[in-house]
Structure formats: structure tokens, C-alpha cells
Design an enzyme around this catalytic site. Sequence first.
Site, PDB file in Angstrom:
ATOM      1  N   GLY A 199       5.006  49.550 -42.240  1.00 39.35           N
ATOM      2  CA  GLY A 199       5.498  48.741 -41.121  1.00 39.35           C
ATOM      3  C   GLY A 199       6.763  48.006 -41.537  1.00 39.35           C
ATOM      4  N   LEU A 200       7.397  47.393 -40.571  1.00 36.87           N
ATOM      5  CA  LEU A 200       8.644  46.673 -40.809  1.00 36.87           C
ATOM      6  C   LEU A 200       8.457  45.526 -41.804  1.00 36.87           C
ATOM      7  CD1 LEU A 200       9.890  46.361 -37.093  1.00 36.87           C
ATOM      8  CD2 LEU A 200      10.844  47.861 -38.864  1.00 36.87           C
ATOM      9  N   SER A 201       9.558  45.095 -42.387  1.00 36.52           N
ATOM     10  CA  SER A 201       9.535  43.888 -43.214  1.00 36.52           C
ATOM     11  C   SER A 201       9.044  42.721 -42.357  1.00 36.52           C
ATOM     12  CB  SER A 201      10.951  43.602 -43.738  1.00 36.52           C
ATOM     13  OG  SER A 201      10.965  42.409 -44.482  1.00 36.52           O
ATOM     14  N   GLY A 202       8.090  41.968 -42.849  1.00 37.95           N
ATOM     15  CA  GLY A 202       7.576  40.828 -42.088  1.00 37.95           C
ATOM     16  C   GLY A 202       6.449  41.177 -41.139  1.00 37.95           C
ATOM     17  N   SER A 222       7.996  51.789 -46.352  1.00 38.09           N
ATOM     18  CA  SER A 222       7.902  53.271 -46.302  1.00 38.09           C
ATOM     19  C   SER A 222       8.277  53.791 -44.917  1.00 38.09           C
ATOM     20  CB  SER A 222       6.503  53.744 -46.715  1.00 38.09           C
ATOM     21  OG  SER A 222       5.454  53.046 -46.044  1.00 38.09           O
ATOM     22  N   GLY A 245       3.507  42.074 -41.957  1.00 39.53           N
ATOM     23  CA  GLY A 245       2.234  41.540 -42.460  1.00 39.53           C
ATOM     24  C   GLY A 245       1.483  42.463 -43.412  1.00 39.53           C
ATOM     25  N   LYS A 246       2.154  43.495 -43.893  1.00 38.06           N
ATOM     26  CA  LYS A 246       1.499  44.479 -44.772  1.00 38.06           C
ATOM     27  C   LYS A 246       0.868  43.820 -46.002  1.00 38.06           C
ATOM     28  CE  LYS A 246       5.374  46.618 -45.475  1.00 38.06           C
ATOM     29  NZ  LYS A 246       6.188  45.715 -44.636  1.00 38.06           N
ATOM     30  N   SER A 247       1.682  43.092 -46.754  1.00 33.36           N
ATOM     31  CA  SER A 247       1.183  42.469 -47.988  1.00 33.36           C
ATOM     32  C   SER A 247       0.099  41.450 -47.695  1.00 33.36           C
ATOM     33  CB  SER A 247       2.320  41.773 -48.744  1.00 33.36           C
ATOM     34  OG  SER A 247       3.105  42.718 -49.419  1.00 33.36           O
TER      35      SER A 247
END
Lengths: 206, 206
Positions: free
Chosen positions: B40-43, B114, B45-47
Amino acid sequence: MTPPARVPKSTNITWSEGHVTPDRRREILGHGPATIWFTGLSGSGKSTVATQVESILAGRGVNAFVLDGDNVRHGLNSDLGFAPADRAENIRRVGEVCRLFHDAGMIVLTAFISPYRTDRDVVRARHPAGTFFEVFVEAPLDVCEARDVKGLYAKARAGEIPDFSGVSAPYEPPVGAELTLDTDAQTVEESAAAVLTLLEEQGILG
Amino acid sequence: MTPPARVPKSTNITWSEGHVTPDRRREILGHGPATIWFTGLSGSGKSTVATQVESILAGRGVNAFVLDGDNVRHGLNSDLGFAPADRAENIRRVGEVCRLFHDAGMIVLTAFISPYRTDRDVVRARHPAGTFFEVFVEAPLDVCEARDVKGLYAKARAGEIPDFSGVSAPYEPPVGAELTLDTDAQTVEESAAAVLTLLEEQGILG
């Protein structure tokens, strides 16, 4: 956590710590993290001993893992050859994988010739003190060559493999290895037992 | 074991299987191997979600591990930048690390933008069926940009970061993701719970 080994190419990144503590991982797994780095000539018995230790540990309920030169070269390092720079990068990447396994709390056993002292020291430097164990699998060249399990020495002598450690390229023995195994005099079982004793004495197991 | 993904540069290597079976690893760890691939995009919420899942699993006695774009780039991939070829190699190597963790029986959670479908599919193809789970962390660009936790969108809009996914470089959403999270509408807890349900339904846990 030790600091990053070198300054990355991009500066748009931040260093974030995981939320699961090393202590909690140790609690879950029942052992501490360790990288057991076997080094030695082709045919010295690195993979055999590493696999034996992995197997004994599994019998004790410890999920260790062997990183093998042969296997890694099919995947992560399939873009690398055997020229000196490629060899160094091969070992560097494997060392970084060990570091990630370390951060995950795992015991990892590596079986790479890793002929250059400098390359091995780079990996050591990436591990917190007391978690990296260099194991010199020492067998005389003529013994390794007589074994020649994979037929590589014959090919190397015939000039079909360039830069073959011990034959046409250097092998630099460790100077400060945590353990030295003499696989010419010791059985596989004796060598594996010596590694397990090291892990016990160093407080990795139990 | 699935076969090697591509023909390695050297032919002097053999493919060796470990002696500890996947079943034995599952028995020891109490769960099966899985790669949870957040994209997903930066920000988006992946991490945050990955770390939350890691933490909940640790509470249940499961030693999962987050591979984070930020952290990997300090070590294994510190030689790579953000040009398209470097991005592809970044994801390829992380995928190979996931495969190694998989072979060690682990649950690994990755948090990388990614952005390219092809790169993600390469990683999927390296995993046995039923062990790779693509999780699309879907949040609108304006929401991610408003969060701008790391101040990267501001820099990207100012032209200080080239090739920024969603702004000056493409982001290709998954087409066959195993799970989609809407982090604009869902809380972190709800998102993490959805991932855990997936792992339970797919027989990875328990």
C-alpha cells in the site's frame, strides 16, 4: 540493537525497532538467538555438521535453521557468481539474513566456505556480542580433496572451476574462532556435540 | 520444497534439502509457515498493522517477525536506491528472505510499499500454495498524504523525492489480494483482527 553497518543510499528512511522484545522472543522459543558460522574448505564437513546440529536441536524442540551456500545461491544470491566481489557480496547478504534471523530470536547455522577473513568479520560486526560463533571446520586439503563429495576438486584441478578455495584461490583460516572442529579426527557426532556444548556454555540453550 | 525460481549463474551447486521436516517445525512452533505481504501507499498503515499483528501473536506465544522496508534498507539492501531496477531488486531480495523464513517454519509480516504488481507476483511464485497472503492496505492517497507521518509527501510534492509512489511514480493495486484493509474506515485493532482471522481460517494458526 546494534546500529546500522553503513550509511544507506537513501536518507528518506527511519530506523524503527520492533515492538516484540528479545526477552519475549526468548521466552516464547525457550532459547536465545545465535548465528553459528561454519567456515572451511569444500568437503571439510560444514553442511554435514550443521545439518546434524539442526537435527539434534529439532529433537530437543528447538527450531534452528541451516542456511546453506548451495541453497542460498538458488534464491537470494542467484544473481551472484564466484568472482571475489561476488563472493564478498554473497557472504555480506547471508550475514544480513543471519542478522534478521537473529532479530527474530532464531538459532541459525551457516555452511559457507567463506574463505576471506574480512568477509567473515563484516558478518561478526553485524551481530551483538555473544551471539556470533565462528566455527572453523578444519580438515587438511588432501583429506577434503580425497572426499571430493561433489567432484569439485577434480574439476578444479582440471581447470574447469576457476577461483576454487584451497586450490586456485586462497582460504584464510580464522584467527579468533569460537570453536575449531577437526573432522578428520572427529566423527560427525563428536563435532555436533562440541557445537551443542558451546551453545550450552554460552547460555544460548536452556 | 518448490524448485528454484531461476537458473543460477554457477552450475557447480547442488540443491540440498534440510533434514528437519516442515511437519516437525510445525510441531515445535505450534503453527505453520506464512508470509503476510502488506502492500500500500506510504502512510497507509502497513507497518502499524504488521507490528500490531506481530505483537498480538507474541501475546499468544507465536514468534512472528516483521520485515520492514525501513529496517531492511539499513542492512541487506543498503546498496540499493529507489530507481525502478533497485526497487525490483529490493522486493526480490525481501521475497527470498521471506522464503528462507518460510523454510524455517516462521510467520513473517512484511511492510513494503511494493508498488509493482510484477514484483509482488515474483515473491508469490516463490512460495508454496497457501503460504503467501497479499494484504492490500487501502487508504485514499489524500488520507495518506494528510497523515504524512514521516513528512515524505511534503518532500515529494516539493520535488525533493523523485519517484514517490502515488505522487510521481505509479502504485499498482493488487488484483487478487487475499485480504483488503480499509485503514481509513477501520481501526488498527480491527485491521489486525482481520489478519488474524485470515491466518486462523487458512490453518496457519492452531
